[in-house]
Design an enzyme around this catalytic site. Sequence first.
Site, PDB file in Angstrom:
ATOM      1  CG  HIS A 474      -1.830  -0.648   1.282  1.00  0.00           C
ATOM      2  ND1 HIS A 474      -2.657  -1.520   2.377  1.00  0.00           N
ATOM      3  CD2 HIS A 474      -2.650  -1.985   0.259  1.00  0.00           C
ATOM      4  CE1 HIS A 474      -2.962  -2.374   2.451  1.00  0.00           C
ATOM      5  NE2 HIS A 474      -3.428  -3.145   0.604  1.00  0.00           N
ATOM      6  N   PRO A 475       2.181   1.374  -0.791  1.00  0.00           N
ATOM      7  CG  PRO A 475       3.276   1.291  -2.700  1.00  0.00           C
ATOM      8  CD  PRO A 475       2.366   0.449  -2.207  1.00  0.00           C
TER       9      PRO A 475
END
Length: 538
Positions: A474-475
């Site tokens: 989930h960057p």
Amino acid sequence: MDEYDYVVVGAGSAGCVVANRLSASGHYRVALLEAGGSDLNFWVRMPIGYGKAFYHDTLNWKYLSEPVPGFGGRQSYWPRGKVLGGSSSINAMVFIRGQAEDFDEWRALGNPGWSYEDVLPAFKRLENNLSGADQWRGQDGPVTVTNIEKVVHPLCANYLAGGQEAGLVHNPDFNGATQEGIGIYQITTRHGFRCSAATAYLAPARRRHNLNVLKSAQATRLLFDGKRATGVEYRQGGETRQIRARREVILSAGAVNTPQLLQLSGVGDPALLKRHGIAVVHAASGVGRNLQDHIGFDHLYRSRRPTLNDVLRPWWGRLMVGLRYVLTQSGPLSLSVNQGGGFFRTSPAHTRPNMQLYFSPVSYTRALPGRRALMSPDPFSGFLVGVSNCHPTSRGELAIRSADPFAAPEIQPNYLSTEEDVQELLEAAHFLRRLSRTGPMREIIESEIRPGTGITGDEELIADIRERSGSVFHPCGTCAMGPDAATAVVDARLRVHGLDGLRVVDASIFPRITSGNLNAPTLMVGEKGAEMILTDAG
């Protein structure tokens, strides 16, 4: 040279939304550049196929971080979609909007128009919730959201009962009135197939004469006339080409490729750019900074009852479920393995949930952290319960390693670099132990495989967390939205500070990471961004 009103870079979750909305009226010519190819791929369309797509050479950028000190020097694997639909074509399909407080915090950081009240209409507009519409949910949008409560694995019932015995309330809709509680995840599937951003937004728009989708077209730099973005240079079919934007260039290449492209184009920290021989177009030290990501770990168990291992491991089991899927688009292959979910507080000191739960009726004890061979689980009955942090305080950064646009950037996420992150994951580990001791969970647990019952003390558990934690992919935050041009990259209307004709519309603009999976809020950013672009165009 080709010329369009708008040039969108990246056909991922947000880019597909933007391309659809900008071309809908027929008034504007829109070009959409995508470095990857078609999403007409079996491993993309079949939901559980994301296990293959996670490591696919042509569907995936397959990034690796730098060695992470908080992980004892381990690198972290970062799959990112390199295909129409971007990461929405290879993700686990869990649909989570985030907590209302997440967006109220965005507004409090100086971003008008981004409170929960402001973004809720966009969330409702984008979804077709098959369970129906209400004051929180929409039913007329392009993204199909499916409730899987009636088809999940039977062991999910023990997980739900155990969670309630451990003190969590049952929550039938994590995207409704509250996120807190335990329940079953909703996923983005339609008639048994993945419903990616490409399926939902791009497929119906590609028939329009004013939208041109350029596949296998990797942007290499932005073109500028002074401080105004005028187009994009890209590589396609072995040739370097250019495309012009009369109105705006919109970067929707994601939390990795958007800051990378800005830096390659002379927009970033001047010291970094000069080190690689790149002329500074605009000094913007925030590009690539503020990197945030959720990390997590699993507790794995040997089960007293059959799990998906018993179906997916033997060849005859895979044949059986494969035939079922081909004939009816149903069964385990039509789902994510992340079936049970939840959000809870690791201690009473937290005013809202700070930890996410995952229950998967399958186990992979031989897999490296962050890697799961979904179609080749353990050869015994097993399952896992995992956690990931909702509001990590660790911050990383991303930077080009050379002026070569085809070289992967340096990614340093700095996981577990704050004591707050370590302590709340320790508290989460203690919760998983408490959950495993509930009556319903004792009914199905034969033994704890990882970390193992011999690991009991806080220091031992922290060592296990550092050894086995990994990214949950989930960057975000690498071109953060904010009013201060000294630290933020875009303003509240997603315009790049100090430049004209250039916006960023993707997860890189998140000033703070949202609670839970990021695909839904990224789609929302696409909706909001397109709305702002059209409004500003008059």
